[in-house]
Design an enzyme around this catalytic site. Structure first.
Site, PDB file in Angstrom:
ATOM      1  N   ASP A  45       0.845  -1.200   0.000  1.00  0.00           N
ATOM      2  CA  ASP A  45       0.000   0.000   0.000  1.00  0.00           C
ATOM      3  C   ASP A  45       0.880   1.249   0.000  1.00  0.00           C
ATOM      4  O   ASP A  45       1.581   1.524   0.969  1.00  0.00           O
ATOM      5  CB  ASP A  45      -0.888   0.036   1.252  1.00  0.00           C
ATOM      6  N   LYS A  75      -2.818   5.673  -4.006  1.00  0.00           N
ATOM      7  CA  LYS A  75      -3.878   6.649  -3.732  1.00  0.00           C
ATOM      8  C   LYS A  75      -3.643   7.954  -4.496  1.00  0.00           C
ATOM      9  O   LYS A  75      -2.498   8.396  -4.622  1.00  0.00           O
ATOM     10  CB  LYS A  75      -3.915   6.987  -2.229  1.00  0.00           C
ATOM     11  N   HIS A 108      -7.507   9.431  -1.688  1.00  0.00           N
ATOM     12  CA  HIS A 108      -6.823   9.453  -0.391  1.00  0.00           C
ATOM     13  C   HIS A 108      -7.680  10.071   0.710  1.00  0.00           C
ATOM     14  O   HIS A 108      -7.588   9.691   1.881  1.00  0.00           O
ATOM     15  CB  HIS A 108      -5.498  10.224  -0.540  1.00  0.00           C
ATOM     16  N   ILE A 237      -2.586  -3.001   6.823  1.00  0.00           N
ATOM     17  CA  ILE A 237      -1.401  -2.623   6.050  1.00  0.00           C
ATOM     18  C   ILE A 237      -0.317  -2.077   6.988  1.00  0.00           C
ATOM     19  O   ILE A 237       0.091  -0.914   6.871  1.00  0.00           O
ATOM     20  CB  ILE A 237      -1.797  -1.589   4.959  1.00  0.00           C
ATOM     21  N   LYS A 239       3.047  -0.931   8.690  1.00  0.00           N
ATOM     22  CA  LYS A 239       4.286  -0.387   8.116  1.00  0.00           C
ATOM     23  C   LYS A 239       5.464  -0.697   9.023  1.00  0.00           C
ATOM     24  O   LYS A 239       5.397  -0.525  10.239  1.00  0.00           O
ATOM     25  CB  LYS A 239       4.151   1.131   7.963  1.00  0.00           C
ATOM     26  N   SER A 240       6.555  -1.143   8.433  1.00  0.00           N
ATOM     27  CA  SER A 240       7.834  -1.136   9.138  1.00  0.00           C
ATOM     28  C   SER A 240       8.940  -1.076   8.094  1.00  0.00           C
ATOM     29  O   SER A 240       8.763  -1.524   6.964  1.00  0.00           O
ATOM     30  CB  SER A 240       8.028  -2.379  10.011  1.00  0.00           C
ATOM     31  N   ARG A 245      10.633  -6.723  12.129  1.00  0.00           N
ATOM     32  CA  ARG A 245       9.228  -6.355  12.351  1.00  0.00           C
ATOM     33  C   ARG A 245       8.375  -6.660  11.125  1.00  0.00           C
ATOM     34  O   ARG A 245       7.201  -7.024  11.253  1.00  0.00           O
ATOM     35  CB  ARG A 245       9.130  -4.877  12.706  1.00  0.00           C
ATOM     36  N   ASN A 249       5.149  -8.965  11.662  1.00  0.00           N
ATOM     37  CA  ASN A 249       3.800  -8.516  11.314  1.00  0.00           C
ATOM     38  C   ASN A 249       3.115  -9.430  10.295  1.00  0.00           C
ATOM     39  O   ASN A 249       1.902  -9.337  10.098  1.00  0.00           O
ATOM     40  CB  ASN A 249       3.836  -7.077  10.776  1.00  0.00           C
TER      41      ASN A 249
END
Ligand code: NDP
Length: 293
Positions: A45, A75, A108, A237, A239-240, A245, A249
């Site tokens: 994403d 987006k 967005h 979604i 984030k890292s 991580r 996740n």
């Protein structure tokens, strides 16, 4: 598509877990995307406004995974709203990503004070869908009243509404609207990242209830939050930029939360939003130029 797929309202399958790349600096984005794909993620994403679509595209290519096996979502930023401008926003995003076709293309934000422009932008998404340039279309940060107007004045029900959703802010009324219309709820800040960005804020990562449940399963608070979303049928979604991580996740299929544990997490809702109030989004305050591809 992997076993964790969610079927969208037009039959397209979307992997429930994607890698988010908001605030991922361009110089580490390619490596993060490549690592996620190596670990089994099949959904990314991004957004025109994140200024890292080019690097996401590079990560996709370097992974060596076939294009059709990865679900790519991006987006349109508000500065590119309007029918022609949004058609061109597709060219900009697809060009930076190096793709002919996007899997999911979403608005967005709503522009409540210029909603006609928002509607024209959405009509451009409908055109891109009809032309086969995108496989599904949707929105982000739309509130019930924005969805009502969109549904009344356009033809294609959004496949997804990507909204702030973590244990401390759950938007249950909005989720009910999604369920009524067959719109998938996609959680941004799914592990409560936004609760940890400000020093003074109480972070989901330190929450005693989440940590207690995590201990019982031998898991982390982040994994418990992701499991909670998945068991509720939501897309996430996280984030890292850190490989450990990114792996953690995605490692959320080997355990199951009980009904009592799901209920305990539901009870953590504070009703307090971390991100900007959707009605405060204006071109004047948030407009910014999105460069050409
Ligand atoms: P997340 O809930 O995904 O949390 C990300 C934060 O948590 C980062 O600071 C990350 O740091 C840290 N983190 C990641 N994994 C772990 C872990 N296992 N344990 C502890 N800390 C962890 O928040 P985001 O706000 O990034 O939201 C996710 C995605 O949602 C975005 O990347 C973006 O794609 C989308 N989004 C969409 C918005 C919209 O308006 N539509 C708004 C905001 C986000 P580190 O990188 O150092 O690991």
């Amino acid at each position: 598509m992997p076993k964790n797929a969610i079927t969208l309202n037009n039959g397209v399958e979307m992997p429930a877990i994607g890698l988010g790349v908001f605030q991922t600096p361009p110089d580490v984005t390619t490596a993060a995307v490549e690592e996620a794909l190596r670990l089994g993620y099949r959904h990314i994403d991004t957004a025109a406004a994140y200024a890292n679509e080019r690097e996401v595209g590079e990560g996709l290519r370097r992974s060596g995974i076939a294009r059709d096996d990865v679900f790519v979502e991006t987006k349109v930023w508000i500065s590119d709203y309007g029918y022609d401008a949004t058609l061109h926003a597709f060219d900009k995003s697809a060009g930076k990503l190096g793709l002919d076709r996007l899997d999911l293309f979403i608005l967005h934000q709503a522009l409540p004070s210029a909603f006609d422009r928002t509607l024209d932008a959405y009509r451009a998404l409908e055109k891109l869908l009809a032309d086969g340039k995108v496989r599904a279309i949707g929105v982000s940060n739309f509130m019930p009243e924005h969805l009502d107007r969109l549904l009344a004045e356009t033809s294609v029900v959004p496949a997804v509404n990507q909204i702030e959703l973590h244990p401390y802010f759950q938007q249950t009324a909005l989720q009910r609207v999604h369920a009524q219309h067959g719109i998938v709820t996609q959680a941004w800040s799914p592990i409560g990242g936004i609760t940890s960005y400000r020093e003074a804020a109480k972070s989901t990562f330190d929450d005693p209830t989440l940590l207690g449940i995590a201990r019982l399963h031998g898991r982390s608070a982040a994994q418990v939050m992701l499991r909670w979303h998945l068991q509720k049928g939501r897309s996430v979604i996280p984030k890292s930029t850190k490989p450990a991580r990114i792996a953690e996740n995605f490692d959320v299929f080997g355990f199951e939360l009980t009904t009592e544990q799901l209920d305990a997490i539901d009870a953590l809702d504070t009703g307090v939003r971390g991100g900007p109030e959707p009605d405060s989004i204006t071109l004047e305050a948030y407009g910014r130029d999105i460069p050409e591809a």
